[in-house]
Enzyme design. Structure first.
Site, PDB file in Angstrom:
ATOM      1  CE  LYS A  79      10.000   0.248   1.300  1.00  0.00           C
ATOM      2  NZ  LYS A  79      11.061   0.670  -0.135  1.00  0.00           N
ATOM      3  CB  SER A 154       8.704   2.018  -2.645  1.00  0.00           C
ATOM      4  OG  SER A 154       9.829   1.451  -2.309  1.00  0.00           O
ATOM      5  CB  SER A 178      12.729   2.896  -2.928  1.00  0.00           C
ATOM      6  OG  SER A 178      11.691   2.790  -4.036  1.00  0.00           O
TER       7      SER A 178
END
Lengths: 497, 96
Positions: A79, A154, A178
């Site tokens: 990420k 997310s 997330s």
């Protein structure tokens, strides 16, 4: 190896160990697949093909020298808020569009030192604020099951990449769901570990008392393998726990009985599962409810005892979260002043104006909304009514979990009240978007581990089941999830692309 | 619970984010709705309930005071929008 073959970590590891494939071949096939799919999926903010091939060559040397670990030579995505030395780390924000970290996050260091191959950096909601990946300043990621729908957020890039076979696994971060929610919406496995288990050093901060890094994988075994690689005490993170060494993958064991949960409980008897009625909220889609109910029946058929439990403070969790997280974010994001790094508005001689315009130009709408909301909750005159009240609610929510974990070993809930929704469907209504997090935020508030595993489909889209356990019950959650996975085949379903 | 326009402008000033008039209006509306949702917390009796800062029982972790290697100045400055020698260059803080 065919570019179409999607291997798990443990499958690829076996082939690498037996020299059926090399890491370079595996990485090339992975890059070809990304080439073919990325235009539609858009899961990567940055691709690092040259770096990946260099790392793959080094991995092959390690394998040849007999020095390989379970993740050596396996291509993965990180990420884009996990700092990677020399590789742009944008947090999906204009603010950090050109930011190149000069050091690695501890998790990045751990994975790279174990021979991981970095394919690139995953798309996300800006600064991890969002539930759909639509808040990325660059572009939204698409759900591989239906390209008109969101992958969740997310960590939407990571979940979409693993689901689409663009990466063997991914690392995400989970502040209010997330990792688990996008895993659920994309039909893959996502784990948020106990707060303090995985170092946050080098993870760009959103809400420090809630943030935790976790794996996104194709199955539970892979989840355990990645967890093994990233846990451990780190003196650079003052909330990092000192824990005895554990091998979560070995701990999964091998099930030879049809009812593995009949005697796997911590007391020796059956695993006791609680179903909290408050998680089956108004507005939950019927298809989600039905899939999770069916999964609970499967768990019972595997020998678990199942009983309804009540967590009355659940109805306060969203408000608690949406005060605490923005408050912490407004403090954490104060560092973006246009002086040390990042976007910087220069066209004025006035220092304050430069700072205000830097932040106006660098942050997207959701980030501004949360920074301002947090500044309000922390401001003189409102602190007691909002921030302090939310921290007290946090205590009550923790106590609720403590009480229920005297009765049961783990909780079974839906991960998300809805399946993947359409791009644009909720983005203009923050209240409605925040409601998506209703089942995931409580675990962050209480610092508990939670895992989402695929448990069915509704309207042709994946549904996820969430297991929540007491602090440091990762092995127990993985074992329950593994037993479920052995009895079902949802985790083998992949989108046609 | 609704926010006045001036309140939004005041908080934005505290947060050092300049907002367009359209943003002020949008946030006024959206933040008011969120604050309305937060009212649910007033149902909770929190008398004598201590606040939780984070959920792990670790307090004031200390380490030995030993020197370690730190980042080189050129690395620290490598992302600086403006620098001068070994320094970050900033706009004048003190005005005449």
């Amino acid at each position: 190896m065919a570019a179409e073959e999607q291997l798990t970590i443990h499958e690829a590891g076996r082939k690498l160990a037996q020299r059926e494939i090399s890491s370079v071949e595996l990485t090339r096939a992975q890059l070809e697949r990304i080439d073919r799919l990325e235009e539609r999926i858009k899961s990567f903010i940055t691709l690092t093909p040259e770096l990946a091939l260099r790392q793959a060559e080094q991995a092959d040397q390690r394998i040849a020298a007999g020095e390989a670990g379970p993740l050596t030579g396996i291509p993965m995505q990180m990420k884009d808020l996990i700092s990677t030395q020399g590789v742009t780390t944008t947090c999906a924000s204009r603010m950090l569009e050109d930011y190149v970290p000069v050091y690695n996050a501890t998790v990045a260091e751990r994975l790279l030192s174990q021979g991981a191959v970095l394919l690139g950096k995953g798309n996300m909601d800006e600064y991890a604020m969002g539930s759909s990946c639509e808040n990325s300043a660059f572009f939204p990621t698409r759900n591989p099951w239906d390209l008109k729908r969101v992958p969740g957020g997310s960590s939407g890039g990571g979940a979409a990449a693993v689901s689409a076979g663009e990466a063997v696994y991914a690392l995400g971060s989970d502040t209010g769901g997330s990792v688990r929610q996008p895993a659920s919406l994309c039909g893959v496995v996502g784990l948020k570990p106990t707060y303090g288990m995985v170092s946050r050093y080098g993870l760009v901060a959103y809400a420090s008392s809630l943030d935790q890094i976790g794996p996104i994988t194709q199955d539970v075994t892979d989840c355990a393998l990645v967890l093994n690689a990233i846990v451990g005490h780190d003196p650079k993170d003052s909330t990092s726990l000192r824990l005895p060494a554990a091998d979560y993958a070995a701990g999964l064991g091998e099930y030879t009985t049809p009812s593995p949960l009949a005697e796997g409980g911590p007391q020796g008897g059956p695993v006791r599962l609680g179903v909290p009625e408050e998680y089956f909220v108004d507005g939950m889609q019927d298809g989600v409810r039905e899939s999770v109910q069916a999964a609970i029946e499967t768990l019972a058929s595997l020998g678990a005892s199942v009983e309804p439990v009540s967590l009355p403070t659940t109805r306060y969790a969203l408000a608690c979260y949406y005060i605490i997280a923005p408050s912490e974010c407004s403090a954490n994001l104060a560092r973006y002043d246009g002086v040390k790094y990042g976007f910087s508005y220069q066209d004025t001689q006035n220092m304050w104006e430069a700072m205000e315009r830097t932040r106006a130009g660098g942050f997207g709408p959701e980030v501004k909304r949360r920074v301002i909301l947090g500044a309000y909750a922390l401001s003189a005159g409102y602190y007691d009514a909002y921030y302090l009240k939310a921290q007290q609610a946090r205590t009550l929510i923790r106590r609720d979990f403590d009480r229920v974990f005297d009765q049961v070993d783990a909780l079974v809930t839906p991960t998300s009240p809805v399946v993947a929704f359409r791009l644009g469907e909720k983005i203009n209504d923050p209240v409605e978007m925040y409601l998506i997090d209703v089942c995931t935020v409580p675990a962050n508030i209480a610092g508990l581990p939670g895992i989402s595993v695929p448990c069915g489909f509704s309207q042709g889209l994946p549904v996820g089941m969430q297991l929540i356990g007491p602090h440091l019950s990762e092995q127990r959650l993985l074992n329950i999830a593994y037993a479920y996975e052995q009895a079902t085949s949802w985790h083998t379903e992949r989108p046609e692309l | 619970m609704s926010l006045e326009r001036a309140q939004v402008e005041q908080i934005a000033l505290l947060a050092r984010i300049s907002l367009t008039p359209e943003e002020v209006e949008l946030f006024q509306d959206q933040l008011s709705q969120l604050l309305e949702q937060f009212q649910v917390l007033s149902e909770l009796d929190t008398t004598d309930v201590p606040p939780t800062g984070h959920a792990v029982d670790l307090q004031a972790v200390m380490r030995e005071d030993e020197d370690e290697a730190s980042l080189a100045p050129e690395d620290v400055l490598s992302n600086a929008p403006r620098q001068e020698g070994e320094f970050f260059r900033v706009k004048a803080v003190l005005e005449e």
